[in-house]
Design a protein around this motif. Structure first.
Motif, PDB file in Angstrom:
ATOM      1  N   UNK A 165      29.763  44.488  53.987  1.00  0.00           N
ATOM      2  CA  UNK A 165      30.509  44.108  55.179  1.00  0.00           C
ATOM      3  C   UNK A 165      31.949  44.610  55.058  1.00  0.00           C
ATOM      4  N   UNK A 166      32.694  44.524  56.153  1.00  0.00           N
ATOM      5  CA  UNK A 166      34.099  44.916  56.123  1.00  0.00           C
ATOM      6  C   UNK A 166      34.856  44.071  55.094  1.00  0.00           C
ATOM      7  N   UNK A 167      34.538  42.780  55.045  1.00  0.00           N
ATOM      8  CA  UNK A 167      35.210  41.891  54.102  1.00  0.00           C
ATOM      9  C   UNK A 167      34.942  42.313  52.661  1.00  0.00           C
ATOM     10  N   UNK A 168      33.704  42.689  52.377  1.00  0.00           N
ATOM     11  CA  UNK A 168      33.353  43.101  51.010  1.00  0.00           C
ATOM     12  C   UNK A 168      34.028  44.420  50.644  1.00  0.00           C
ATOM     13  N   UNK A 169      34.048  45.359  51.578  1.00  0.00           N
ATOM     14  CA  UNK A 169      34.753  46.623  51.340  1.00  0.00           C
ATOM     15  C   UNK A 169      36.224  46.359  51.063  1.00  0.00           C
ATOM     16  N   UNK A 170      36.861  45.563  51.941  1.00  0.00           N
ATOM     17  CA  UNK A 170      38.295  45.300  51.823  1.00  0.00           C
ATOM     18  C   UNK A 170      38.624  44.598  50.511  1.00  0.00           C
ATOM     19  N   UNK A 171      37.826  43.604  50.163  1.00  0.00           N
ATOM     20  CA  UNK A 171      38.068  42.873  48.921  1.00  0.00           C
ATOM     21  C   UNK A 171      37.941  43.794  47.716  1.00  0.00           C
TER      22      UNK A 171
END
Length: 324
Positions: free
Chosen positions: A2-8
């Motif tokens: 997800x975007x959150x996982x990529x960003x983190x």
């Protein structure tokens, strides 16, 4: 992911996550494009802190060897280094060499450095279509210095100069008339020029070349009104002059920051990036437009047969695109 996982993953400096995020922004799939733009928007506040340095030079000048030597010196200064090495793609097969890691052995083996070879995919000037997005991802991942190596041909110098803070041109002495083989436009773009391989018997020719380039710069308009381009000599083999060159890069940044030009330059680059993307998108839409595709083969045949001028054929294609 997800975007959150990529960003983190990117923000934590996870190299695997960074590599996957770069692959995402390089993808041509529409769903990947949407996800990539969401990710970049989320990461934007964490970008902008790195030294952005473009490095160009003719083949044989020793760009990769120089970058390897410079990168190691920066690591010794406790700086994290990312290298975006743009590879020439074959216009026939679309393949690329992707051999930069083998030419930067010390950097490639250090976990504090990140080397990303990427094919140009036929993009103007030998610069990968997504190099700018990759640069932002590297900044968000915490890299202090991002070096963008160009293939050193065509319009690549101009394209790279429009995405970095400092543009460094590597020069080679002892190859005949040094000034003869360098385009005036490249010298006008350069913030720093470095005559490489200034070691052994080549030290004296390198010094003469440095003096010649220094004299030539007096007749050219500098890229910045606040900075006079400098010319130095260096040797990656002897690791001589590398630290001094980096101090010039730092001085250049400080001068531009003090004058408010660094921020202004980056704002101009953002707008140019936007408009170049618009132009690229319009060209793609034109090529895939039903009315254009229907007439394209016939118009191309008329042009190659000498029955129609390229200008008139282009006008007809544009009319087809705009009328429907």
């Amino acid at each position: 992911m997800s975007v959150e996982e990529y960003a983190e993953g990117v923000l934590s400096g996870d190299r695997t996550a960074l590599g996957r995020a770069i692959t995402l922004v390089e993808s041509h799939r529409e769903d990947d494009w949407q996800l990539a733009q969401e990710l970049l928007t989320r990461l934007l506040p964490k970008t902008g802190g790195a030294h952005r340095v473009g490095i160009s030079g003719v083949p044989g000048v020793g760009k990769s060897t120089f970058i390897d030597s410079l990168g190691v010196r920066l690591l010794d200064k406790e700086l994290r280094v990312a290298v975006l090495a743009v590879d020439p793609s074959s216009s026939l097969s679309g393949g690329s060499i992707l051999g930069d890691k083998t030419r930067m052995e010390r950097l490639a083996s250090d976990p504090r450095a990140f080397i990303r070879p990427s094919p140009t995919s036929g993009s103007l000037g030998g610069v990968g279509r997504k190099t700018r997005e990759t640069l932002l991802l590297c900044e968000a991942a915490g890299f202090d210095v991002v070096l963008v190596e160009t293939v050193g041909v065509g319009q690549s110098e101009t394209v790279v100069a429009e995405m970095v803070d400092c543009f460094l041109v590597l020069l080679l002495a002892g190859a005949g008339d040094e000034l003869q083989g360098i385009k005036r436009g490249i010298l006008e773009l350069a913030d720093i020029l470095a005559v490489t391989k200034a070691d052994g018997e080549n030290r004296a020719p390198a010094e003469r070349a440095r003096a010649e380039f220094e004299g030539a710069l007096h007749f050219m308009r500098p890229a910045s009104e606040h900075w006079t381009p400098r010319v130095v000599t260096c040797s990656a083999l002897e690791e001589r002059g590398i630290d001094e060159l980096w101090e010039l890069v730092r001085e250049h940044r400080q001068v531009l920051e003090k004058a408010g030009e660094l921020e202004a330059r980056r704002r101009r680059q953002q707008l140019r990036w936007m408009w170049s993307t618009v132009e690229e998108g319009l060209l793609q839409r034109l090529r895939h437009h039903p009315a254009v595709r229907e007439q394209l083969d016939d118009l191309q045949s008329q042009v190659t047969a000498g029955q129609l001028t390229p200008t008139l054929a282009a006008r007809r294609l544009l009319d087809l695109f705009s009328e429907s």
